[in-house]
Design an enzyme around this catalytic site. Structure first.
Site, PDB file in Angstrom:
ATOM      1  CG  ASP A 250      -2.102   0.919   1.085  1.00 42.35           C
ATOM      2  OD1 ASP A 250      -2.377   1.377  -0.053  1.00 42.35           O
ATOM      3  OD2 ASP A 250      -2.738   1.223   2.109  1.00 42.35           O
TER       4      ASP A 250
ATOM      5  CG  ASN B 263      -7.763  -2.048  -5.623  1.00 43.31           C
ATOM      6  OD1 ASN B 263      -6.893  -2.867  -5.364  1.00 43.31           O
ATOM      7  ND2 ASN B 263      -8.029  -1.044  -4.778  1.00 43.31           N
TER       8      ASN B 263
END
Ligand code: IPE
Ligand code: IPE
Ligand code: MG
Length: 247
Positions: free
Chosen positions: A18, A66
């Protein structure tokens, strides 16, 4: 006093990669530049993991959630995935690393699926090291898919409901052939699991680091492994039981 697990090397490390977007933003760069740098980190970390002796490494590369990102970011990510697979094939073969995927890969663009199949096929006989890419992955989707397949097996008479157990059900998860993660790392300071390997991480040690993924390196991986080595995994037992070798 060191705990009994002191110095232990995790067999399987799962990483939530991330912070690519924030890495780029803080430098005044487009988000995709962060993803591009993130791809470079993947090779560094896979090499570092092998040097440490970590046999399985799972990387969360694209979640089912996503798809809600801007279309140009999604196509940029898919392009990078295609580039990564083409570029890494020789390297994976040279280093004897097997590639596996978890997630609904049948919903990825056709060119990406083609590259994935090519790399998976070319590396399928390697036993020493395994790189698992989580692509279009989400734990809840995984459980739904597994429940559907399990129910179908019951209907077909291949499973008996009376034998329902974690051991039997978990054979229907995407991760059936992969040991559970010992260590889960998330970069960039967020302290959440974002629908990643929720069941498989039931007893994983978790390490959260503020370092963003593009900046994450060999020393950061080693620091997380050292932290893992200082922890005592008890799996519901007492310290005394663990120290006397019960399991
Ligand atoms: C991780 O970086 C890569 C993917 C989720 C594909 P992010 O893109 O989530 O970066 P941040 O969290 O916005 O900084
Ligand atoms: C998790 O990161 C997914 C991947 C690393 C591929 P996100 O950046 O998508 O997670 P949230 O939205 O911050 O929880
Ligand atoms: Mg993020």
């Amino acid at each position: 006093m060191p705990s009994p697990t002191s110095g232990k090397i995790p067999q399987h490390v799962a990483i939530i990669m991330d912070g690519n977007g924030r890495w780029a933003k803080s430098r005044g760069l487009p988000r995709l530049e962060g993803h591009r740098r993130g791809v470079e980190t993947v090779r560094t970390v896979v090499d570092a993991a092998r040097a440490i002796g970590i046999r399985y490494i799972t990387l969360y590369a694209f979640s089912v959630e996503n798809w809600k990102r801007p279309p140009d970011e999604i196509s940029g990510l898919m392009g990078l995935l295609d580039y990564f697979l083409k570029r890494e094939l020789d390297n994976l073969i040279k280093n004897r690393v097997r590639l596996l995927t978890i997630g609904r890969t049948s919903e990825l663009p056709a060119n990406v699926q083609r590259e994935l199949n090519r790399v998976i096929e070319a590396t399928k006989d390697f036993k020493e090291w395994t790189l698992v890419l989580a692509l279009n992955y989400g734990s809840r989707t995984e459980v739904a898919d597994a429940a559907r397949d399990y129910a179908a097996a019951v209907q077909a008479g291949r499973e008996n409901l009376a034998d329902a157990s974690w051991d039997n059900f978990s054979r229907y998860l995407y991760t059936a052939a992969i040991p559970e993660p010992d260590l889960l790392i998330r970069t960039s300071g967020e302290q959440r699991v974002s629908n990643f390997l929720l069941l498989q991480c039931a007893y994983a040690e978790m390490v959260f680091t503020p370092v963003t993924w593009p900046d994450f390196g060999q020393a950061d991986l080693q620091a997380a492994v050292d932290e893992y080595g200082r922890r005592e995994r008890r799996f519901g037992l007492t310290t005394e039981q663990i120290q006397s070798g019960a399991k």
